[in-house]
Design a protein around this motif. Structure first.
Motif: not given
Length: 346
Positions: A247-259
């Motif tokens: 159920d992830l919403p949309g319309g994000f400006d940035a998607i971020y991850t780390t190792r």
């Protein structure tokens, strides 16, 4: 921002253990994002942006050393853990601001032979103007170093928080979007020290939304999450955390991850990769957020936390983000020594 002029501060100062008659009013420490007022935070981001823009305009990556505001000052760089970006950023940034450097490896200080952190800080403060440090422990050791009043202390990553990474992240977002207010950021992965610092920083800006999707058992430290939500309640931002990718919403400006393996740590659970597998950042996340940029604090392991298609693709600004570590480091060093060099006899 607060109605009274953005002066909310959440310091946890250590008490000096030795008499120190010399108090340099320009000395500031950055050990946690919560040591900053809202105005401090905005100043640091704005200065990081300005250092980046000046470098781009000049066609190089830094200021003229001879004209730097840290001329005649000495910066110590102490890293007890590995580092590529942060150590290089502060070393290069200090030199470009006119400072001289002394570097220490994990086996160089008498901390290894039992000297107390307070005594180490008291001695270094009589020879250094700034100490930039990365440790494996919590903030307590750095706050002990900061119990003197001569030398600024900068947290270049502790077990709980990576404040200079958050400043880099906000600088990068500000450069890309021209603002921070109202940005929507999706963070996917372990609730580690980069995530905690990002939550503490982004939640200060009105209208921002931070959606954290962290694996079960690897979420944000509850104390940091509570502090971030308190900031969000005051500023009109939001911080949410779930432990699934449904159920992830949309319309994000940035998607971020780390190792998945945070620097200097290991995971005791033998099958932890199975828990993390659903949280890999792949191209499918852009179906609902087609204009989002991709952030990663690096180092990256393609095929683990992120696919090569994303990290090396057109949405990725991860390597611009890495360069901004130097611009943010310069902003931090300038802020720490904002009063300039001490006057003769001070």
């Amino acid at each position: 921002m607060t109605a009274s002029g953005s002066q909310t501060r959440h310091p946890r100062p250590a008490t000096p253990t030795q008499e120190d008659p010399v108090h340099h009013p320009r000395t500031r420490h950055l050990i946690s994002i919560d040591d900053l007022t809202d105005d401090d935070l905005r100043t640091l981001v704005a200065d990081g942006v300005a250092f980046n823009q000046a470098a781009q305009a000049a066609g190089r990556t830094g200021a003229d050393r001879a004209a730097g505001p840290l001329q005649d000052q000495v910066v110590g760089i102490y890293f007890s853990k590995t580092s590529t970006r942060t150590r290089t950023a502060f070393s290069s940034g200090a030199l470009r601001l006119g400072a001289s450097l002394i570097t220490y490896g994990p086996g160089d200080l008498q901390l290894n032979t039992g000297e107390t952190s307070e005594d180490t800080g008291a001695v270094l403060s009589r020879m250094l103007d700034v100490l930039v440090a990365r440790t494996a422990g919590d903030e307590a050791e750095m706050r002990a170093w900061a119990s003197q009043r001569r030398m600024s202390v900068v947290n270049a990553m502790s077990a709980g928080e990576h404040p200079t990474q958050a400043l880099t992240d906000l600088t990068t977002l500000s450069l890309r979007f021209g603002r921070l207010e109202g940005l929507r950021v999706l963070y996917v992965g372990e609730g580690n020290n980069s995530a905690s610092a990002l939550a503490l920083a982004l939640s200060r800006f009105p209208g921002t939304e931070l959606e954290l999707r962290t694996p079960p058992g690897y979420g944000l430290d509850p104390a940091y999450l509570a502090r971030a939500r308190a900031h969000a309640a005051r500023s009109g931002a939001s911080v949410r955390e779930r432990h699934d990718m449904e159920d992830l919403p949309g319309g994000f400006d940035a998607i971020y991850t780390t190792r998945w393996q945070t620097t200097g740590t290991t995971k005791a659970e033998p099958h932890w990769r199975d828990v993390f597998a659903p949280f890999q950042v792949g191209a499918r996340l852009w179906e609902a957020s087609p204009k989002a940029v991709f952030l990663h604090d690096l180092p990256a392991h393609r095929g683990d936390e992120v696919t090569a298609e994303v990290l090396d693709g057109p949405h990725s600004i991860a390597f611009d983000q890495a360069e901004n570590k130097m611009h943010s480091a310069m902003a931090v060093l300038k802020w720490c020594r904002a009063g300039g060099p001490a006057a003769p006899g001070e």
